[in-house]
Design a protein around this motif. Structure first.
Motif, PDB file in Angstrom:
ATOM      1  N   PHE A   1      39.280  41.538  43.245  1.00 19.66           N
ATOM      2  CA  PHE A   1      40.556  41.728  43.934  1.00 19.66           C
ATOM      3  C   PHE A   1      40.775  43.199  44.271  1.00 19.66           C
ATOM      4  O   PHE A   1      41.257  43.536  45.356  1.00 19.66           O
ATOM      5  N   LYS A   2      40.387  44.080  43.360  1.00 19.66           N
ATOM      6  CA  LYS A   2      40.546  45.516  43.595  1.00 19.66           C
ATOM      7  C   LYS A   2      39.633  46.005  44.719  1.00 19.66           C
ATOM      8  O   LYS A   2      39.991  46.928  45.465  1.00 19.66           O
ATOM      9  N   GLU A   3      38.469  45.384  44.858  1.00 19.40           N
ATOM     10  CA  GLU A   3      37.584  45.742  45.974  1.00 19.40           C
ATOM     11  C   GLU A   3      38.276  45.507  47.311  1.00 19.40           C
ATOM     12  O   GLU A   3      38.107  46.277  48.259  1.00 19.40           O
TER      13      GLU A   3
ATOM     14  N   PRO B   1      42.179  48.290  47.121  1.00 20.30           N
ATOM     15  CA  PRO B   1      41.821  49.443  46.290  1.00 20.30           C
ATOM     16  C   PRO B   1      43.000  50.101  45.572  1.00 20.30           C
ATOM     17  O   PRO B   1      42.798  50.758  44.543  1.00 20.30           O
ATOM     18  N   ASN B   2      44.197  49.927  46.091  1.00 24.95           N
ATOM     19  CA  ASN B   2      45.350  50.584  45.463  1.00 24.95           C
ATOM     20  C   ASN B   2      45.946  49.773  44.315  1.00 24.95           C
ATOM     21  O   ASN B   2      46.850  50.249  43.618  1.00 24.95           O
ATOM     22  N   ILE B   3      45.449  48.539  44.094  1.00 31.72           N
ATOM     23  CA  ILE B   3      46.025  47.686  43.046  1.00 31.72           C
ATOM     24  C   ILE B   3      45.035  47.511  41.897  1.00 31.72           C
ATOM     25  O   ILE B   3      43.901  47.094  42.093  1.00 31.72           O
ATOM     26  N   THR B   4      45.499  47.823  40.698  1.00 29.68           N
ATOM     27  CA  THR B   4      44.706  47.612  39.485  1.00 29.68           C
ATOM     28  C   THR B   4      45.341  46.487  38.689  1.00 29.68           C
ATOM     29  O   THR B   4      46.525  46.546  38.338  1.00 29.68           O
ATOM     30  N   LEU B   5      44.567  45.447  38.423  1.00 29.93           N
ATOM     31  CA  LEU B   5      45.045  44.280  37.682  1.00 29.93           C
ATOM     32  C   LEU B   5      44.371  44.232  36.319  1.00 29.93           C
ATOM     33  O   LEU B   5      43.150  44.148  36.227  1.00 29.93           O
ATOM     34  N   GLU B   6      45.188  44.274  35.263  1.00 33.18           N
ATOM     35  CA  GLU B   6      44.673  44.185  33.900  1.00 33.18           C
ATOM     36  C   GLU B   6      44.951  42.794  33.345  1.00 33.18           C
ATOM     37  O   GLU B   6      46.062  42.276  33.471  1.00 33.18           O
ATOM     38  N   ILE B   7      43.939  42.170  32.730  1.00 28.92           N
ATOM     39  CA  ILE B   7      44.072  40.834  32.166  1.00 28.92           C
ATOM     40  C   ILE B   7      44.292  40.950  30.655  1.00 28.92           C
ATOM     41  O   ILE B   7      43.454  41.493  29.935  1.00 28.92           O
ATOM     42  N   ILE B   8      45.428  40.446  30.184  1.00 30.64           N
ATOM     43  CA  ILE B   8      45.782  40.511  28.765  1.00 30.64           C
ATOM     44  C   ILE B   8      45.672  39.111  28.167  1.00 30.64           C
ATOM     45  O   ILE B   8      46.365  38.194  28.611  1.00 30.64           O
TER      46      ILE B   8
ATOM     47  N   LYS C   1      52.272  39.153  44.183  1.00 31.18           N
ATOM     48  CA  LYS C   1      52.272  38.118  45.213  1.00 31.18           C
ATOM     49  C   LYS C   1      50.979  38.164  46.031  1.00 31.18           C
ATOM     50  O   LYS C   1      50.447  37.131  46.435  1.00 31.18           O
ATOM     51  N   LYS C   2      50.496  39.377  46.263  1.00 32.32           N
ATOM     52  CA  LYS C   2      49.253  39.530  47.019  1.00 32.32           C
ATOM     53  C   LYS C   2      48.082  38.901  46.259  1.00 32.32           C
ATOM     54  O   LYS C   2      47.189  38.297  46.859  1.00 32.32           O
ATOM     55  N   PHE C   3      48.093  39.024  44.920  1.00 31.62           N
ATOM     56  CA  PHE C   3      47.030  38.426  44.122  1.00 31.62           C
ATOM     57  C   PHE C   3      47.065  36.899  44.238  1.00 31.62           C
ATOM     58  O   PHE C   3      46.013  36.251  44.342  1.00 31.62           O
ATOM     59  N   LEU C   4      48.253  36.309  44.219  1.00 28.10           N
ATOM     60  CA  LEU C   4      48.359  34.851  44.364  1.00 28.10           C
ATOM     61  C   LEU C   4      47.800  34.401  45.711  1.00 28.10           C
ATOM     62  O   LEU C   4      47.042  33.423  45.775  1.00 28.10           O
ATOM     63  N   GLU C   5      48.165  35.109  46.772  1.00 25.11           N
ATOM     64  CA  GLU C   5      47.643  34.762  48.097  1.00 25.11           C
ATOM     65  C   GLU C   5      46.140  34.973  48.174  1.00 25.11           C
ATOM     66  O   GLU C   5      45.420  34.209  48.821  1.00 25.11           O
ATOM     67  N   TRP C   6      45.655  36.017  47.519  1.00 28.81           N
ATOM     68  CA  TRP C   6      44.214  36.308  47.508  1.00 28.81           C
ATOM     69  C   TRP C   6      43.439  35.133  46.921  1.00 28.81           C
ATOM     70  O   TRP C   6      42.388  34.748  47.452  1.00 28.81           O
ATOM     71  N   MET C   7      43.944  34.533  45.850  1.00 27.44           N
ATOM     72  CA  MET C   7      43.257  33.400  45.244  1.00 27.44           C
ATOM     73  C   MET C   7      43.222  32.196  46.178  1.00 27.44           C
ATOM     74  O   MET C   7      42.223  31.479  46.241  1.00 27.44           O
ATOM     75  N   VAL C   8      44.302  31.962  46.902  1.00 27.18           N
ATOM     76  CA  VAL C   8      44.404  30.758  47.737  1.00 27.18           C
ATOM     77  C   VAL C   8      43.678  30.901  49.066  1.00 27.18           C
ATOM     78  O   VAL C   8      43.061  29.950  49.553  1.00 27.18           O
TER      79      VAL C   8
END
Length: 454
Positions: A79-81, A84-91, A360-367
């Motif tokens: 997703f970051k590729e 580039p401006n968004i960093t997503l950390e999985i907890i 929200k962008k991450f949700l759309e990215w998955m779909v």
């Protein structure tokens, strides 16, 4: 005299025109100056907006689906590729802790995750703290009924992440050898037929079954089959739960509950771990069936990554329903349990507008992105809840579930149970598994649990 006055008047008019012209030119210059200044301000504003859009944003996702932790971390990198401006950390939610408990603790500390993965029944408890997702693009592409249980007063609060299902998983290589030919899963439609299969597997030299003793497996998956199998009508099932809350149900006289525990008694008889029934682990059960040491495992399609890691024979696997009687026509005996089991909600209390937009962008990215769809279907082995995703599941368990869905051989999972149901009722089932409590004790504790639910 008149001529002189005319000349004077003309001269005076000329002077006035020159003065007005001079003033007009000065005004035009000032206007031009102002326009230039405004253009500069507008350009600076546009540049600021772009800079804000490109500014680094850090978001977090609380993951309660532990078997895809590694896949989610890879998805975050992918997703970051693309962003580039968004960093997503999985907890990860710690083992043994429910997503409701962990999310509640994070909110109490004032540090909730930007995105939280909840069980369906937990969404309503957080609806005042999370974003309204009713008008998101993906809502138009979701499958029917996938957001019904997370919609309150016409507002949907959650993203439907995964359709999952569960039942008896069988290793086809093991059961084929046991029955002396190609195993037909449709033949297992009664408790008697199930026990006969267990006996054949044992006679072939393999162990028939391993029971995962986890409270979430027994309390959130196995026992709820007794609720769902009460009726083919979902409203009747809901009324049954309401009657339990009101203390109007005597489980000792309920045929489905007794039948499901009859099946569990058969499972206990053939359990590979019956000498130490509470000692097993989730990871070990996947290993045992993957290696072909046992033929049957009660679990869901989420266990595939564990099975795959030990399946050196590239074997075939599928699902069997969990029968609760010896009448093949009884509802539940030929159906597997399926539902949208995991939901994503977006924080609105602490997350900034930039973080909310990134989530929200991450949700759309998955779909909608090729990489996102690949993560869901091929990497995480998820049966998606979106009609636009045409990728077919590659793993055998998801394929088996998809076939049951296509054949109309499913019942709704009880995915909206209270958050503490699996822990409390699961503990009662653990006692029954370990012979530390009899059937009357289990029924009494279940009834007491529901009467205390508000």
């Amino acid at each position: 005299m008149k001529k002189g006055k005319v000349i004077q008047t003309l001269l005076l008019s000329l002077i006035i025109m020159l003065i007005v012209s001079a003033c007009g030119n000065a005004g035009n210059k000032e206007a031009a100056k102002d326009k230039g200044a405004n253009s500069g301000t507008e350009a600076a504003g546009n540049a600021g907006d772009k800079a804000a859009a490109d500014a680094p944003v850090e978001i977090t996702l609380l993951n309660s689906k532990g078997e895809i932790q590694a896949q989610l971390e890879e998805a975050a990198k992918s997703f970051k590729e693309d962003n580039p401006n968004i960093t997503l950390e999985i907890i990860p939610v710690p083992a043994g802790q429910s997503p409701f408990e962990k999310a509640s603790a994070l909110y109490a500390s004032g540090n909730p995750s930007t995105i939280t993965m909840l069980d369906t029944g937990d969404v309503e408890k957080f609806k005042d703290r999370v974003l309204d997702l009713t008008n998101e693009k993906w809502m138009a592409d979701r499958v029917d009924r996938s957001t019904d249980l997370t919609t309150f007063d016409g507002v949907n609060y959650a993203f439907p992440l995964a359709i999952e299902g569960y039942g008896f998983i069988y290793n086809k290589q093991v059961v084929d050898a046991a029955v002396g030919g190609s195993f037909d899963p449709s033949t297992i439609n009664t408790t008697k037929a199930l026990e006969e299969l267990f006996a054949k597997i044992e006679s072939s030299g393999k162990k028939a079954l391993v029971i995962g003793p986890m409270d979430w497996s027994l309390g959130a998956h196995y026992l709820p089959l007794a609720y769902a199998s009460q009726s083919t009508d979902p409203q009747a099932v809901t009324q049954f739960i309401e009657d339990l809350k009101a203390g109007k149900v005597d489980l000792a006289g309920n045929a489905v509950f007794n039948g499901l525990l009859d099946t569990f008694d058969v499972m206990k008889k053939y359990n590979m771990d019956k000498a130490s029934p509470l000692a097993g682990t989730y990871e070990r059960t996947g290993e045992l069936i993957g290696k072909g040491e046992v033929g049957i495992l009660f679990q869901g399609n989420w266990v595939w990554p564990q099975i795959k890691g030990f399946d050196t024979a590239n074997g075939a696997y599928g699902f069997l329903p969990v029968p609760h009687s010896n009448n093949p026509d009884d509802f539940g005996n030929t159906q597997v349990s399926t539902a949208v089991s995991k939901r994503l909600v977006l924080d609105k209390e602490v997350a900034t507008p930039e973080q909310q937009a990134a989530a929200k962008k991450f949700l759309e990215w998955m779909v909608y992105s090729e990489k996102g769809q690949d993560f869901l279907v091929n990497k995480a082995n998820i049966i998606t809840a979106f009609k636009n995703i045409t990728l077919e599941p590659a793993d055998p368990l998801s394929k088996s579930l998809a076939q049951y869905i296509a054949d109309g051989k499913t019942q709704d999972s009880m995915s909206a149970l209270p958050a503490d149901h699996w822990a409390k009722v699961g503990a009662s089932m653990q006692k029954y598994l370990a012979d530390a409590g009899d059937r009357a004790t289990v029924f009494k504790e279940i009834q007491e649990y529901w009467k205390a639910v508000k």
